[in-house]
Design a protein around this motif. Structure first.
Motif, PDB file in Angstrom:
ATOM      1  N   ARG A 182      -4.580  -3.095  10.045  1.00  0.00           N
ATOM      2  CA  ARG A 182      -3.437  -2.249   9.710  1.00  0.00           C
ATOM      3  C   ARG A 182      -2.327  -2.458  10.736  1.00  0.00           C
ATOM      4  O   ARG A 182      -2.471  -2.111  11.897  1.00  0.00           O
ATOM      5  CB  ARG A 182      -3.865  -0.787   9.725  1.00  0.00           C
ATOM      6  CG  ARG A 182      -2.740   0.182   9.478  1.00  0.00           C
ATOM      7  CD  ARG A 182      -2.343   0.178   8.036  1.00  0.00           C
ATOM      8  NE  ARG A 182      -1.105   0.902   7.796  1.00  0.00           N
ATOM      9  CZ  ARG A 182      -0.457   0.886   6.646  1.00  0.00           C
ATOM     10  NH1 ARG A 182      -0.944   0.189   5.626  1.00  0.00           N
ATOM     11  NH2 ARG A 182       0.651   1.546   6.508  1.00  0.00           N
ATOM     12  N   THR A 184       1.660  -1.717  12.021  1.00  0.00           N
ATOM     13  CA  THR A 184       2.840  -0.867  11.891  1.00  0.00           C
ATOM     14  C   THR A 184       3.926  -1.370  12.833  1.00  0.00           C
ATOM     15  O   THR A 184       3.651  -1.874  13.922  1.00  0.00           O
ATOM     16  CB  THR A 184       2.524   0.612  12.213  1.00  0.00           C
ATOM     17  OG1 THR A 184       1.906   0.701  13.493  1.00  0.00           O
ATOM     18  CG2 THR A 184       1.592   1.205  11.170  1.00  0.00           C
ATOM     19  N   ILE A 387      -1.602  -5.479   3.987  1.00  0.00           N
ATOM     20  CA  ILE A 387      -0.517  -5.203   4.927  1.00  0.00           C
ATOM     21  C   ILE A 387       0.816  -5.129   4.215  1.00  0.00           C
ATOM     22  O   ILE A 387       1.794  -4.693   4.776  1.00  0.00           O
ATOM     23  CB  ILE A 387      -0.436  -6.258   6.034  1.00  0.00           C
ATOM     24  CG1 ILE A 387      -0.070  -7.613   5.445  1.00  0.00           C
ATOM     25  CG2 ILE A 387      -1.684  -6.311   6.843  1.00  0.00           C
ATOM     26  CD1 ILE A 387       0.647  -8.491   6.422  1.00  0.00           C
ATOM     27  N   THR A 388       0.851  -5.579   2.966  1.00  0.00           N
ATOM     28  CA  THR A 388       2.135  -5.577   2.275  1.00  0.00           C
ATOM     29  C   THR A 388       2.293  -4.361   1.378  1.00  0.00           C
ATOM     30  O   THR A 388       3.381  -4.064   0.940  1.00  0.00           O
ATOM     31  CB  THR A 388       2.288  -6.834   1.413  1.00  0.00           C
ATOM     32  OG1 THR A 388       1.233  -6.849   0.459  1.00  0.00           O
ATOM     33  CG2 THR A 388       2.207  -8.076   2.265  1.00  0.00           C
ATOM     34  N   GLY A 389       1.216  -3.679   1.083  1.00  0.00           N
ATOM     35  CA  GLY A 389       1.322  -2.565   0.159  1.00  0.00           C
ATOM     36  C   GLY A 389       1.706  -1.280   0.872  1.00  0.00           C
ATOM     37  O   GLY A 389       1.881  -1.233   2.081  1.00  0.00           O
ATOM     38  N   ASP A 390       1.839  -0.246   0.137  1.00  0.00           N
ATOM     39  CA  ASP A 390       2.171   1.045   0.716  1.00  0.00           C
ATOM     40  C   ASP A 390       0.926   1.647   1.336  1.00  0.00           C
ATOM     41  O   ASP A 390      -0.177   1.456   0.837  1.00  0.00           O
ATOM     42  CB  ASP A 390       2.692   1.986  -0.365  1.00  0.00           C
ATOM     43  CG  ASP A 390       4.016   1.518  -0.907  1.00  0.00           C
ATOM     44  OD1 ASP A 390       4.495   2.129  -1.848  1.00  0.00           O
ATOM     45  OD2 ASP A 390       4.546   0.536  -0.375  1.00  0.00           O
ATOM     46  N   PRO A 391       1.101   2.382   2.406  1.00  0.00           N
ATOM     47  CA  PRO A 391      -0.039   3.113   2.945  1.00  0.00           C
ATOM     48  C   PRO A 391      -0.393   4.265   2.008  1.00  0.00           C
ATOM     49  O   PRO A 391       0.436   4.745   1.244  1.00  0.00           O
ATOM     50  CB  PRO A 391       0.468   3.630   4.283  1.00  0.00           C
ATOM     51  CG  PRO A 391       1.940   3.735   4.096  1.00  0.00           C
ATOM     52  CD  PRO A 391       2.329   2.628   3.156  1.00  0.00           C
TER      53      PRO A 391
END
Lengths: 392, 392
Positions: A182, A184, A387-391
């Motif tokens: 993950r 950020t 890593i490209t999608g929404d959390p």
């Protein structure tokens, strides 16, 4: 093992016997950290306690490890992305030249690992970095990692959790090196890197200009004086900055002045460092996703900016994640790269001669954080956190 | 007189007689605005009511003015600063080609004025722009101004006061065109331009990424959706942005999405526009220095971002300067450049044949805001407010 930043660029340090071991040439682990403000290589001979593999018997038990440290230039970002591979090639060539000089033969490199800034976004193909390692070092095994991963490995010593790395930029990675990855922030000085040196420096220069312009709020006369001392007359600042390719580094170069002004009690500087600490805490907390143990650390030279920053970071993180432990960083990203090189010799997923006795789980490549030599960069397994999608 | 942004790049519009006046070829005023998002030229024949000078008799009273409009590219910032002179040369050449086609002879240009972005900081020598005007137009009189000045002339119609111009960047100028010249902000997207399109767009993208990263505060899912629609998958944003020379324009291109999201009620977008308005009010108020009448205006397309911005601007300015009047902008920077060209024909300080009957005070060059042709750029007179010193 700590990094010595002012090391002689070509110094080779032999801690014990300068000659090769009687049983054969020493085997080296090579680790490289390529950052926005410089690059560093550290190489160490495999200590006697390291697990050998079939192809590389251990050096004689009596041999103390050699250690070599080199420094190189920082990456440049151009139309084709960053030139990490060139930086790595130059550093490795310097290492080979320095080590060959000592031993009269090219060094034997068991494993080499690189942690590089911008790897997750600005290097389209880590294969170019693997190629740089193989062609210069003839390394058996290679790993190319984002600096967020080597920072993680250095700070938590290989344990699962989340780490925010704060340098010219700022990025956090929450990972167990297996299933959870993950990331950020780390979006660069225009889109993010909140709380980083470039962010602090930019806000410090804005406070200086607010004082210069006579704005009603946000100005700092101490920062204006410091910025004029560093950059000269105010009207020259734009042309100094906007015509350079390394804008983020120029901005970050003002961060020590903000830290000094904060230490002297300048309210605007204290406020900037406090906001930086809060931003870093939010970045770190967002990386500590479910599936990871509640363990976190912050690492990077910017944390030396003072207690305004680190205090705000700790308070905000505790408020966001009262269940989690914020531990001191155990080491640097360069330590993390060396850890990664060592893991390569303990067994990998690349089809090499993995030591069946190794208790550590084999390394698993995971784009864009970690790619391993001798195979194309692997796509992200579908079971991991995208890593490209929404959390969620 | 309003600017039509989607005009045909080579359209020549004749409002009355397409042929030259019987008493001689028409005399043109040429005005150019060179901005970060494009450049524009407007040329108009000298109306019958304009004051002629000895060298140029008026056209016949019966002639209605011709008017020509052209568009060109935006400036690029390179290692040598901005290429304003090249943009001006191209636009003028297009004007000559279009006008020569209509009249079978090159146009006679009485005066030409340019307002250019970055002139105060990134063009080392306005003489290159004067040369571009003279070599392409054979203009008798030329003026090269910072866009902050042409914005001021357009917005206040030549009256003294302060004007903040808000486009890709943001800069305010308080001036009476004679003794007082006070600039605030305009420091570019990394150092300032607070409240500008690049500032709004950058903050909008940060809010999008805060949602993407799952940060505790500051995120906006509507902005994330809008940014993905505009720029594609999040991981591609850095390489799209950092490898381009026109980063500020790319950031600014997201401002319409922030405005749309604010109009739809997105709290993060409303907050961004509100902070932008406050910043612009502080920039404007800081430019309204003693010696100027309490008159101010804001101008630029970004003011169309919505009532969150304009309302905050008006409220904050009223709080800072309750004595001052914030008036609607009377015209665009291109209008201001045309005003400047007209002033050149009414009498200048360049030693030309100034009309002794002109009630207007002669134009006085003042670096870096205004330079006049036929003389080297004048140093700032010592009696004016210094732009490089600290405000008092």
């Amino acid at each position: 093992m700590t990094w010595t930043p002012d090391v002689d660029p070509a110094r080779t340090e032999s801690r014990a016997h300068p000659l090769a071991a009687p049983s054969g040439p020493p085997r080296w682990l090579v680790a490289i950290d390529v950052g926005g403000s410089g690059s560093r290589l550290v190489a160490t001979t495999v200590p006697s306690g390291a697990r050998p593999d079939a192809a590389h018997p251990p050096v004689a038990p009596g041999d103390a490890p050699h250690r070599t440290e080199l420094t190189g230039r920082s990456v440049a970002i151009g139309p084709d992305g960053s030139d990490v591979a060139d930086v790595v090639r130059d550093l490795c060539a310097s290492f080979v030249a320095a080590t060959t000089g000592s031993h009269d033969a090219p060094p034997v490199v068991a494993a080499a690992a690189v942690g590089a800034t911008g790897l997750a976004t600005l290097v389209p193909d880590p294969a170019t970095v693997h190629t740089a390692l193989r062609t210069t070092l003839a390394a058996d095994r290679t790993a190319v990692a984002a600096d967020a991963l080597t920072a993680h490995l250095g700070a938590l010593g290989g344990r699962a959790g989340a780490v925010v790395a704060v340098g010219t930029g700022a990025i956090a990675l929450g990972t167990d090196l297996r299933r959870v990855w993950r990331r950020t922030d780390g979006w660069g000085h225009l889109l993010g890197d909140l709380g980083s040196a470039s962010w602090i420096g930019a806000h410090g220069l804005r406070a200086a200009l607010a004082a210069h312009d006579g704005r009603a709020t946000g100005g700092s006369r101490p920062l204006l004086a410091a910025a004029q001392a560093r950059f000269g007359p105010v009207p020259t600042w734009p042309v100094q900055l906007y015509t350079r390719p390394d804008r983020a580094q120029v901005l970050g170069s003002f961060t020590p002045d903000v830290a000094a002004a904060a230490a002297a009690g300048d309210p605007a500087s204290v406020q900037i460092l406090t906001e930086a600490g809060r931003h870093l805490a939010e970045t770190l907390a967002a990386a500590l996703v479910p599936g990871l143990p509640p363990l976190a650390a912050a690492t990077g030279g910017v944390l030396a900016a003072g207690p305004s920053l680190t205090g705000a970071l700790a308070r905000r993180f505790a408020a966001l994640r009262p269940d989690a432990e914020l531990v001191p960083s155990a080491g640097t990203p360069l330590d993390g790269a060396l850890h990664l090189a060592r893991l390569l010799t303990e067994g990998t997923a690349t089809g090499g001669a993995a030591a069946s006795t190794a208790p550590a789980a084999p390394l698993v490549a995971h784009a864009p954080w970690l790619s391993l030599g001798d195979e194309p960069p692997a796509p992200a397994p579908s079971t991991t956190t995208p890593i490209t999608g929404d959390p969620t």
